[in-house]
Design a protein around this motif. Structure first.
Motif, PDB file in Angstrom:
ATOM      1  N   SER A 284     -14.950  36.834  20.963  1.00  0.00           N
ATOM      2  CA  SER A 284     -14.645  35.606  20.230  1.00  0.00           C
ATOM      3  C   SER A 284     -13.148  35.315  20.155  1.00  0.00           C
ATOM      4  O   SER A 284     -12.742  34.272  19.646  1.00  0.00           O
ATOM      5  CB  SER A 284     -15.210  35.692  18.804  1.00  0.00           C
ATOM      6  OG  SER A 284     -14.585  36.741  18.076  1.00  0.00           O
ATOM      7  N   CYS A 285     -12.327  36.226  20.669  1.00  0.00           N
ATOM      8  CA  CYS A 285     -10.875  36.053  20.605  1.00  0.00           C
ATOM      9  C   CYS A 285     -10.425  34.925  21.524  1.00  0.00           C
ATOM     10  O   CYS A 285     -10.858  34.831  22.670  1.00  0.00           O
ATOM     11  CB  CYS A 285     -10.179  37.358  20.988  1.00  0.00           C
ATOM     12  SG  CYS A 285      -8.377  37.261  20.956  1.00  0.00           S
ATOM     13  N   SER A 286      -9.546  34.084  21.021  1.00  0.00           N
ATOM     14  CA  SER A 286      -9.083  32.932  21.802  1.00  0.00           C
ATOM     15  C   SER A 286      -7.904  33.255  22.716  1.00  0.00           C
ATOM     16  O   SER A 286      -7.459  32.396  23.486  1.00  0.00           O
ATOM     17  CB  SER A 286      -8.680  31.791  20.851  1.00  0.00           C
ATOM     18  OG  SER A 286      -7.559  32.172  20.060  1.00  0.00           O
TER      19      SER A 286
ATOM     20  N   VAL B 163      -5.648  34.592  25.796  1.00  0.00           N
ATOM     21  CA  VAL B 163      -5.823  34.701  27.243  1.00  0.00           C
ATOM     22  C   VAL B 163      -5.264  36.052  27.661  1.00  0.00           C
ATOM     23  O   VAL B 163      -4.113  36.382  27.345  1.00  0.00           O
ATOM     24  CB  VAL B 163      -5.077  33.573  27.974  1.00  0.00           C
ATOM     25  CG1 VAL B 163      -5.140  33.791  29.487  1.00  0.00           C
ATOM     26  CG2 VAL B 163      -5.651  32.219  27.596  1.00  0.00           C
TER      27      VAL B 163
ATOM     28  N   ALA C 209      -3.949  35.693  17.542  1.00  0.00           N
ATOM     29  CA  ALA C 209      -4.724  34.623  18.184  1.00  0.00           C
ATOM     30  C   ALA C 209      -5.544  33.820  17.182  1.00  0.00           C
ATOM     31  O   ALA C 209      -5.996  32.717  17.506  1.00  0.00           O
ATOM     32  CB  ALA C 209      -5.636  35.212  19.260  1.00  0.00           C
ATOM     33  N   ARG C 210      -5.733  34.340  15.984  1.00  0.00           N
ATOM     34  CA  ARG C 210      -6.452  33.581  14.961  1.00  0.00           C
ATOM     35  C   ARG C 210      -5.612  32.428  14.439  1.00  0.00           C
ATOM     36  O   ARG C 210      -6.141  31.496  13.826  1.00  0.00           O
ATOM     37  CB  ARG C 210      -6.844  34.506  13.803  1.00  0.00           C
ATOM     38  CG  ARG C 210      -7.813  35.617  14.206  1.00  0.00           C
ATOM     39  CD  ARG C 210      -8.335  36.367  12.987  1.00  0.00           C
ATOM     40  NE  ARG C 210      -9.210  37.462  13.386  1.00  0.00           N
ATOM     41  CZ  ARG C 210      -8.875  38.743  13.318  1.00  0.00           C
ATOM     42  NH1 ARG C 210      -7.699  39.088  12.827  1.00  0.00           N
ATOM     43  NH2 ARG C 210      -9.716  39.682  13.711  1.00  0.00           N
TER      44      ARG C 210
ATOM     45  N   LYS D 253       3.698  29.442  21.385  1.00  0.00           N
ATOM     46  CA  LYS D 253       2.978  30.365  22.257  1.00  0.00           C
ATOM     47  C   LYS D 253       3.600  31.743  22.116  1.00  0.00           C
ATOM     48  O   LYS D 253       4.820  31.907  22.222  1.00  0.00           O
ATOM     49  CB  LYS D 253       3.050  29.904  23.711  1.00  0.00           C
ATOM     50  CG  LYS D 253       2.355  30.859  24.689  1.00  0.00           C
ATOM     51  CD  LYS D 253       2.471  30.354  26.124  1.00  0.00           C
ATOM     52  CE  LYS D 253       1.862  31.352  27.111  1.00  0.00           C
ATOM     53  NZ  LYS D 253       1.978  30.881  28.516  1.00  0.00           N
TER      54      LYS D 253
ATOM     55  N   LYS E  79      -1.397  30.221  19.616  1.00  0.00           N
ATOM     56  CA  LYS E  79      -1.746  30.298  21.027  1.00  0.00           C
ATOM     57  C   LYS E  79      -1.154  31.593  21.565  1.00  0.00           C
ATOM     58  O   LYS E  79       0.063  31.800  21.494  1.00  0.00           O
ATOM     59  CB  LYS E  79      -1.183  29.096  21.788  1.00  0.00           C
ATOM     60  CG  LYS E  79      -1.510  29.081  23.274  1.00  0.00           C
ATOM     61  CD  LYS E  79      -0.908  27.858  23.945  1.00  0.00           C
ATOM     62  CE  LYS E  79      -1.220  27.851  25.444  1.00  0.00           C
ATOM     63  NZ  LYS E  79      -0.609  26.661  26.111  1.00  0.00           N
TER      64      LYS E  79
END
Length: 203
Positions: free
Chosen positions: A55-57, A59, A20-21, A2, A24
């Motif tokens: 579309s970015c994962s 947070v 992020a691609r 992370k 985490k």
């Protein structure tokens, strides 16, 4: 793994999206309005398009609790100069204290903010140690990788530039090489030490 990116300006946000691609990622900024606009798909700096944000994962949060559990922290807060042309280190000091309150043993804290040689180890390291109660260089480790992108430059983006990196130890340097190496096609350059990496940005 992370990764927490602290500071979501024209440097931090593109880095957050790129990381992020592959990992985490949590993007943290103390400015709640900035976080809100990013979550809505708008970047006022114009570095990241709406669709790419949507579309970015990652947070995105302005709540410090979001930093808990991160293995690597990347600090990208601004370091302007004041009216007397002296470096204003208030933001990076505050960010160091904030990160220190959330690091655990084994964490790596990487600074990308523009600083003069010595700031990472002589100023930020002690603040992190005081805030965390951990020992720098034993319980947690420092790194430096100068940001080298130009605002608005669509050619030399974070995914294409050569990343200069340096860690407090050889193993930390290699870990940073692995992280940055997967987000840029420009490769990584291992500086001799953190002060050399800091000086590279000045040069």
């Amino acid at each position: 793994m992370k990764i927490a990116v602290v500071g979501l300006g024209y440097v931090g946000l593109p880095l957050c999206v790129a990381l992020a691609r592959k990992f985490k990622v949590v993007g943290f900024d103390i400015d709640g309005s900035r976080v809100a606009e990013i979550v809505s798909g708008h970047d006022r700096t114009g570095e990241i398009s709406g669709p790419n944000l949507k579309s970015c994962s990652a947070v995105f949060s302005n709540e410090q609790v979001a930093l808990d559990g991160a293995d690597v922290f990347v600090v990208t807060v601004p370091t302007p100069v004041d009216a007397a042309n002296q470096p204003d280190l208030r933001a990076i000091k505050e960010a160091s204290a904030t990160v220190g309150a959330h690091i655990a043993k084994g964490a790596i804290v990487v600074f990308e903010s523009t600083v003069y040689p010595g700031v990472t180890e002589d100023i930020c390291g002690p603040i992190l140690a005081a805030s965390s109660g951990l020992v720098c260089g034993t319980d947690f480790f420092l790194g430096y990788s100068p940001e080298r992108i130009n605002p608005g430059d669509r050619e030399h983006t974070v995914e294409r530039i050569t990343k200069v990196i340096a860690g407090q130890t050889a193993s930390v340097t290699e870990r940073l090489a692995e992280i940055y190496g997967v987000v840029t096609t420009g490769g990584v350059f291992r500086a001799r030490d953190i002060r050399t990496a800091e000086a590279a940005k000045v040069i």
